[in-house]
Design a protein around this motif. Structure first.
Motif, PDB file in Angstrom:
ATOM      1  N   CYS A  12       0.849  -1.121   0.060  1.00 18.22           N
ATOM      2  CA  CYS A  12       0.007   0.257   0.070  1.00 18.22           C
ATOM      3  C   CYS A  12       0.932   1.221   0.010  1.00 18.22           C
ATOM      4  CB  CYS A  12      -0.767   0.036   1.146  1.00 18.22           C
ATOM      5  SG  CYS A  12      -2.050   1.741   1.339  1.00 18.22           S
ATOM      6  N   LEU A  13       0.735   2.141  -0.906  1.00 17.94           N
ATOM      7  CA  LEU A  13       1.453   3.230  -1.183  1.00 17.94           C
ATOM      8  C   LEU A  13       0.897   4.450  -0.675  1.00 17.94           C
ATOM      9  CD1 LEU A  13       4.374   2.780  -2.474  1.00 17.94           C
ATOM     10  CD2 LEU A  13       2.716   1.390  -3.453  1.00 17.94           C
ATOM     11  N   ALA A  14      -0.319   4.030   0.100  1.00 15.52           N
ATOM     12  CA  ALA A  14      -1.075   5.494   0.639  1.00 15.52           C
ATOM     13  C   ALA A  14      -1.395   6.490  -0.247  1.00 15.52           C
ATOM     14  CB  ALA A  14      -0.355   6.168   1.823  1.00 15.52           C
ATOM     15  N   GLU A  15      -0.760   7.625  -0.128  1.00  9.78           N
ATOM     16  CA  GLU A  15      -1.102   8.591  -1.531  1.00  9.78           C
ATOM     17  C   GLU A  15       0.413   9.177  -2.151  1.00  9.78           C
ATOM     18  OE1 GLU A  15      -4.344  10.243  -2.485  1.00  9.78           O
ATOM     19  OE2 GLU A  15      -4.433   8.409  -1.603  1.00  9.78           O
ATOM     20  N   ASN A  16       1.533   8.255  -1.705  1.00 13.61           N
ATOM     21  CA  ASN A  16       2.651   8.613  -2.124  1.00 13.61           C
ATOM     22  C   ASN A  16       2.837   8.009  -3.432  1.00 13.61           C
ATOM     23  OD1 ASN A  16       3.223   9.278   0.534  1.00 13.61           O
ATOM     24  ND2 ASN A  16       3.446   7.300   1.120  1.00 13.61           N
ATOM     25  N   ALA A  17       2.107   7.083  -4.227  1.00 15.90           N
ATOM     26  CA  ALA A  17       2.098   6.890  -5.498  1.00 15.90           C
ATOM     27  C   ALA A  17       0.730   6.666  -6.019  1.00 15.90           C
ATOM     28  CB  ALA A  17       3.107   5.711  -5.766  1.00 15.90           C
ATOM     29  N   THR A  18       0.231   7.469  -6.980  1.00 17.37           N
ATOM     30  CA  THR A  18      -1.095   7.377  -7.455  1.00 17.37           C
ATOM     31  C   THR A  18      -1.048   7.668  -8.793  1.00 17.37           C
ATOM     32  OG1 THR A  18      -1.646   9.591  -7.016  1.00 17.37           O
ATOM     33  CG2 THR A  18      -2.354   8.193  -5.277  1.00 17.37           C
ATOM     34  N   HIS A  19      -2.396   7.341  -9.413  1.00 16.11           N
ATOM     35  CA  HIS A  19      -2.218   7.491 -10.957  1.00 16.11           C
ATOM     36  C   HIS A  19      -2.547   8.666 -11.462  1.00 16.11           C
ATOM     37  CE1 HIS A  19      -2.279   3.061 -11.804  1.00 16.11           C
ATOM     38  NE2 HIS A  19      -2.845   2.831 -10.422  1.00 16.11           N
ATOM     39  N   ASN A  20      -1.718   9.735 -10.904  1.00 16.93           N
ATOM     40  CA  ASN A  20      -1.597  11.146 -11.544  1.00 16.93           C
ATOM     41  C   ASN A  20      -0.279  11.922 -10.738  1.00 16.93           C
ATOM     42  OD1 ASN A  20      -4.696  12.094  -9.703  1.00 16.93           O
ATOM     43  ND2 ASN A  20      -2.515  11.908  -8.878  1.00 16.93           N
ATOM     44  N   LEU A  21       0.001  12.802 -11.324  1.00 14.82           N
ATOM     45  CA  LEU A  21       1.030  13.628 -10.357  1.00 14.82           C
ATOM     46  C   LEU A  21       0.144  14.210  -9.319  1.00 14.82           C
ATOM     47  CD1 LEU A  21       3.785  15.100 -10.200  1.00 14.82           C
ATOM     48  CD2 LEU A  21       2.634  16.862 -11.762  1.00 14.82           C
ATOM     49  N   HIS A  22       0.817  14.155  -8.005  1.00 15.86           N
ATOM     50  CA  HIS A  22       0.080  14.603  -6.903  1.00 15.86           C
ATOM     51  C   HIS A  22       0.945  15.959  -6.662  1.00 15.86           C
ATOM     52  CE1 HIS A  22      -1.632  14.006  -3.092  1.00 15.86           C
ATOM     53  NE2 HIS A  22      -1.844  12.805  -2.858  1.00 15.86           N
ATOM     54  N   ASN A  23       0.414  16.700  -5.495  1.00 11.37           N
ATOM     55  CA  ASN A  23       0.412  18.035  -5.350  1.00 11.37           C
ATOM     56  C   ASN A  23       1.755  17.823  -4.366  1.00 11.37           C
ATOM     57  OD1 ASN A  23      -1.444  19.910  -6.514  1.00 11.37           O
ATOM     58  ND2 ASN A  23      -2.891  18.838  -5.044  1.00 11.37           N
ATOM     59  N   LEU A  24       2.559  18.795  -4.746  1.00 11.23           N
ATOM     60  CA  LEU A  24       3.880  19.101  -3.832  1.00 11.23           C
ATOM     61  C   LEU A  24       3.348  20.494  -2.890  1.00 11.23           C
ATOM     62  CD1 LEU A  24       6.949  18.937  -6.302  1.00 11.23           C
ATOM     63  CD2 LEU A  24       5.977  17.206  -4.540  1.00 11.23           C
ATOM     64  N   LEU A  25       2.397  21.103  -3.507  1.00 10.73           N
ATOM     65  CA  LEU A  25       1.912  22.376  -2.607  1.00 10.73           C
ATOM     66  C   LEU A  25       0.443  22.476  -3.153  1.00 10.73           C
ATOM     67  CD1 LEU A  25       2.081  24.931  -0.801  1.00 10.73           C
ATOM     68  CD2 LEU A  25       2.742  26.236  -2.858  1.00 10.73           C
ATOM     69  N   THR A  26      -0.442  22.139  -2.201  1.00 15.04           N
ATOM     70  CA  THR A  26      -1.991  22.176  -2.331  1.00 15.04           C
ATOM     71  C   THR A  26      -2.255  23.406  -2.659  1.00 15.04           C
ATOM     72  OG1 THR A  26      -2.463  22.407  -0.153  1.00 15.04           O
ATOM     73  CG2 THR A  26      -2.260  19.754  -0.879  1.00 15.04           C
ATOM     74  N   LEU A  27      -3.447  23.627  -3.705  1.00 12.10           N
ATOM     75  CA  LEU A  27      -3.874  24.966  -3.825  1.00 12.10           C
ATOM     76  C   LEU A  27      -4.736  25.293  -2.756  1.00 12.10           C
ATOM     77  CD1 LEU A  27      -4.841  24.624  -7.793  1.00 12.10           C
ATOM     78  CD2 LEU A  27      -2.566  25.395  -6.593  1.00 12.10           C
TER      79      LEU A  27
END
Length: 357
Positions: A12-27
């Motif tokens: 389980c990668l939690a939210e560290n690897a998902t099927h998109n580019l994640h946010n480094l800084l959330t809007l």
């Protein structure tokens, strides 16, 4: 934090690897995440668990089956964050500012060809700017940007420089008609901040933001553009949020922090107050001081004099702050000290405008 379940050969990668580019800084706002460490922890997960896994899954996205497939997937995710980090710093050290780096940032063809690296949630543009921000902050080194006017002041001056509100709106429409929606929105925003009641300025801004929204691959960008467009025609409609369920999970220090950040400093400049809180359920004492417009609080082992000494439990503190009363709470001293401090707090405004003054 990644989780490996050896009995199931599942990672389980939690939210560290998902099927998109994640946010480094959330809007929505947060601390900037470390892209370099993000990549390194994915490399560690591959090394420690990848070759012993048959499936990798995340909290919000579908699983990737097969050892070779999941290692390939995680390798591309690993490389994605490392590339963003390293290339941003490379160009930063060549003198480019965040917006310049983000504008022409190209991803490697192999990564761009993988659907799961695309910016459906995060984006290359705002993640690159986030990396720049993490290392250098908001100031880009150009003194002309060191002390700029806030939005209303800037808007009035831009409109004046262009030749008045009608000319500014006309120029914004021209840029929108040419397809330069980004500058049309910027110019129309200045016009709206200069003259919030001008229907033409609001119409151009709403149209530009709507078109930018529907053209965005990134869902968070799309949502921000479309919500901004809706706000042009009226105040935002805040969602009802209750923090009651979260309050019990806060530490005593965090509870006091939540009060401290609501103190209206200018109103409290000339007021002093001291409280010693003793919590019987955890056998801890805290000293609180209102001094120079700031509410200081810290654990203490001392018994220095205070305007008020309060003996209670943490749950009673939560009840006291939520307005449930002081039954069962022992108070020694001036009991009005608490209400005096509370009277100096502001209530957060969940419906403040963003795209209008």
């Amino acid at each position: 934090m990644n989780f490996f379940f050896p009995d199931h050969r599942a990672l389980c990668l939690a939210e560290n690897a998902t099927h998109n580019l994640h946010n480094l800084l959330t809007l929505r706002g947060a601390e900037v995440r470390d892209a370099r460490n993000w990549s390194r922890y994915l490399a560690e997960a591959i090394e420690m668990f990848g070759y012993d896994s048959d499936v990798a899954f995340a909290s919000h996205h579908w699983p990737t089956w097969g050892t070779d497939n999941l290692i390939g997937y995680l390798t591309e995710q690993r490389d994605l964050y490392a590339y963003l980090h390293d290339q941003t710093l490379r160009q930063l050290n060549q003198g480019l500012v965040g917006s310049e780096i983000a504008e022409d940032f190209e991803m490697p063809p192999a990564l761009d060809a993988a659907w799961h690296t695309h910016g459906y949630y995060g984006s290359v543009s705002h993640n690159v700017k986030a990396i720049y921000q993490r290392y250098l902050g908001w100031y880009d080194g150009n003194p002309a940007h060191l002390w700029q006017h806030p939005p209303e002041g800037a808007g009035a001056r831009y409109v004046r420089a262009i030749g008045g509100i009608e000319a500014a709106v006309a120029r914004a429409r021209e840029f929108a008609d040419e397809g330069d929606l980004r500058f049309a929105a910027e110019l129309a925003s200045h016009a709206v901040f200069a003259d919030p009641g001008h229907a033409g300025a609001k119409a151009v801004l709403a149209d530009a933001l709507t078109r930018l929204g529907y053209g965005s691959e990134c869902a968070t960008w799309r949502n921000n553009y479309l919500v901004g467009a809706s706000e042009v025609d009226g105040p935002p409609h805040p969602a009802e949020v209750s923090a009651a369920g979260m309050a019990s999970a806060l530490t005593i220090t965090q509870v006091f922090d939540s009060v401290a950040i609501r103190i209206n400093g200018p109103k409290a400049w000339d007021t002093t107050a001291t409280i010693r809180w003793h919590f019987t359920d955890v056998d801890q004492s805290y000293r609180m001081e209102l001094s120079n417009g700031v509410l200081i609080h810290y654990p203490t082992g001392r018994s220095d004099p205070a305007d008020l000494v309060v003996t209670l439990t943490k749950s009673q503190l939560l009840g006291l702050l939520s307005g449930s009363g002081s039954d069962g709470i022992a108070m020694d001293g001036d009991a009005t000290t608490i209400s005096s401090i509370v009277a100096l707090t502001d209530r957060p405004d969940p419906a403040f405008p963003i795209v209008t003054p």
